[in-house]
Design an enzyme around this catalytic site. Structure first.
Site, mmCIF file in Angstrom:
data_model
loop_
_atom_site.group_PDB
_atom_site.id
_atom_site.type_symbol
_atom_site.label_atom_id
_atom_site.label_comp_id
_atom_site.label_asym_id
_atom_site.label_seq_id
_atom_site.Cartn_x
_atom_site.Cartn_y
_atom_site.Cartn_z
ATOM 1 N N ASP A 50 83.161 88.704 50.701
ATOM 2 C CA ASP A 50 82.667 87.360 50.380
ATOM 3 C C ASP A 50 82.314 86.665 51.695
ATOM 4 O O ASP A 50 82.812 87.040 52.757
ATOM 5 C CB ASP A 50 83.733 86.552 49.633
ATOM 6 N N ASP A 76 77.923 87.382 55.024
ATOM 7 C CA ASP A 76 76.948 86.686 54.186
ATOM 8 C C ASP A 76 75.969 87.713 53.624
ATOM 9 O O ASP A 76 75.241 88.366 54.390
ATOM 10 C CB ASP A 76 76.218 85.640 55.040
ATOM 11 N N ASN A 103 77.977 91.245 42.813
ATOM 12 C CA ASN A 103 78.386 90.064 42.025
ATOM 13 C C ASN A 103 77.803 88.755 42.531
ATOM 14 O O ASN A 103 77.803 87.770 41.808
ATOM 15 C CB ASN A 103 79.927 90.000 42.058
ATOM 16 N N SER A 155 72.200 87.632 34.136
ATOM 17 C CA SER A 155 72.569 86.449 33.341
ATOM 18 C C SER A 155 71.638 86.360 32.142
ATOM 19 O O SER A 155 70.473 86.779 32.236
ATOM 20 C CB SER A 155 72.414 85.193 34.198
ATOM 21 N N TYR A 169 66.889 80.704 39.539
ATOM 22 C CA TYR A 169 68.014 81.523 39.082
ATOM 23 C C TYR A 169 67.539 82.536 38.040
ATOM 24 O O TYR A 169 67.816 83.736 38.145
ATOM 25 C CB TYR A 169 69.085 80.592 38.497
ATOM 26 N N LYS A 173 67.449 86.592 38.462
ATOM 27 C CA LYS A 173 68.328 87.413 37.614
ATOM 28 C C LYS A 173 67.518 88.417 36.802
ATOM 29 O O LYS A 173 67.965 89.542 36.564
ATOM 30 C CB LYS A 173 69.168 86.514 36.698
#
Ligand SMILES: NC(=O)c1ccc[n+]([C@@H]2O[C@H](COP(=O)([O-])OP(=O)(O)OC[C@H]3O[C@@H](n4cnc5c(N)ncnc54)[C@H](O)[C@@H]3O)[C@@H](O)[C@H]2O)c1
Length: 272
Positions: A50, A76, A103, A155, A169, A173
């Site tokens: 992360d 990053d 993720n 998503s 977004y 996705k």
């Protein structure tokens, strides 16, 4: 050939699983954190990667407190050199990566008139471009050992308009889903599987923040409205997404590649 299997092979015993985005946007269980813990419970050695060290360390500590194996790697995922470095560090620490869980995901609400090219570039770099560099770090070794599995997190916003503009977004996705499918098909006969999990409305710490930003007046009512959108009458939990990811990374999914597993309580099947 068709002998009776001994059981459902859900275990990840001894496998090295790299979770890019294993922290959490806030206190509690994100999809990445719940997944890291689930993999460790199934016997995996978990690389918790992360950009937020404190948050990744919290996931690592939760796993170690249960007797599991985990290590934090900080970088990053929008920065190519960071990705190369953390995968090298992970391989140095645990050995070759057997499974990659991509993720990381960020977004910004707004349609074409509220989204700048800089916004789109930034969101694309985290949500999609990072998978290119990450997969370059693991695919050669996986193909050589003829053992590897990749799961990415898309998503339902990449498939549907969810009632408010979320352009960058949704577009990224959607790209991530097809990116995953293309990896899967190219590597299908080299022992590497790649699949995409498509969560619906999931009750994670990130969502509490997003909802709070958009509906500052009444957080509880805003969350209840999200619950009501879902045919099952509630948002999903991070664990419910994690379990789908674990299945896809395990040998129980040995014949599954290039597909999307929608985890949404029925949301995308709804007509209104
Ligand atoms: N929560 C939902 O309703 C929902 C629904 C569909 C899809 N998703 C997707 O699931 C994934 C996890 O979502 P979540 O709600 O648990 O969010 P989250 O923000 O808690 O988890 C994402 C993690 O990735 C890390 N991260 C972000 N950008 C990074 C970068 N550039 N480099 C390294 N780490 C970075 C964050 O620090 C965080 O720990 C995301 O890809 C998200 O788009 C979530």
């Amino acid at each position: 050939m068709n002998t009776l299997p001994e059981g459902l092979p859900l275990g990840l015993q001894g496998r090295v699983v790299f979770v890019a985005g294993g922290g959490s946007a806030g206190p509690g269980y994100s999809i990445g954190r719940a997944s890291c813990i689930t993999y460790a419970r199934l016997g995996a050695k978990v690389c918790v990667a992360d950009r937020d060290r404190a948050s990744a360390d919290e996931t690592t500590a939760l796993i170690r407190a249960e007797g599991g194996s985990a290590q934090t790697f900080v970088g990053d995922m929008a920065v190519e050199a960071d990705i190369v470095r953390i995968f090298a560090e992970a391989a140095e620490h645990f050995g070759p990566v057997d499974a990659l869980h991509h993720n990381v995901g960020i977004g910004k609400t707004g349609g074409p008139m509220e989204t700048s090219t800089a916004d789109l570039d930034r969101i694309y770099a985290v949500n999609v471009r990072s998978l290119l560099t990450a997969s370059q770090q693991v695919l050669p070794g996986m193909a050589q050992r003829r053992r590897g599995a990749i799961v990415t997190i898309s998503s339902v916003a990449g498939q549907r308009y969810l009632g408010y503009p979320h352009l960058a977004y949704g577009v990224t996705k959607a790209a991530l889903s097809h990116f995953t499918r293309l990896i899967a098909l190219e590597y299908a006969n080299r022992g590497v599987r790649a699949n995409c999990v498509v969560p619906g409305l999931i009750d994670t710490p990130r969502i509490t923040q997003t909802v709070a930003d958009r509906f500052a007046a009444n957080l509880a009512e805003a969350k209840a409205a999200r619950d009501r959108q879902v045919p099952m009458g509630r948002m999903g939990t991070a664990w419910e997404v994690a379990h789908a990811c674990a299945f896809l990374l395990s040998d129980a999914a040995a014949y599954i590649t290039g597909t999307e597993l929608v985890v949404d309580g029925g949301l995308v099947g709804k007509y209104t």
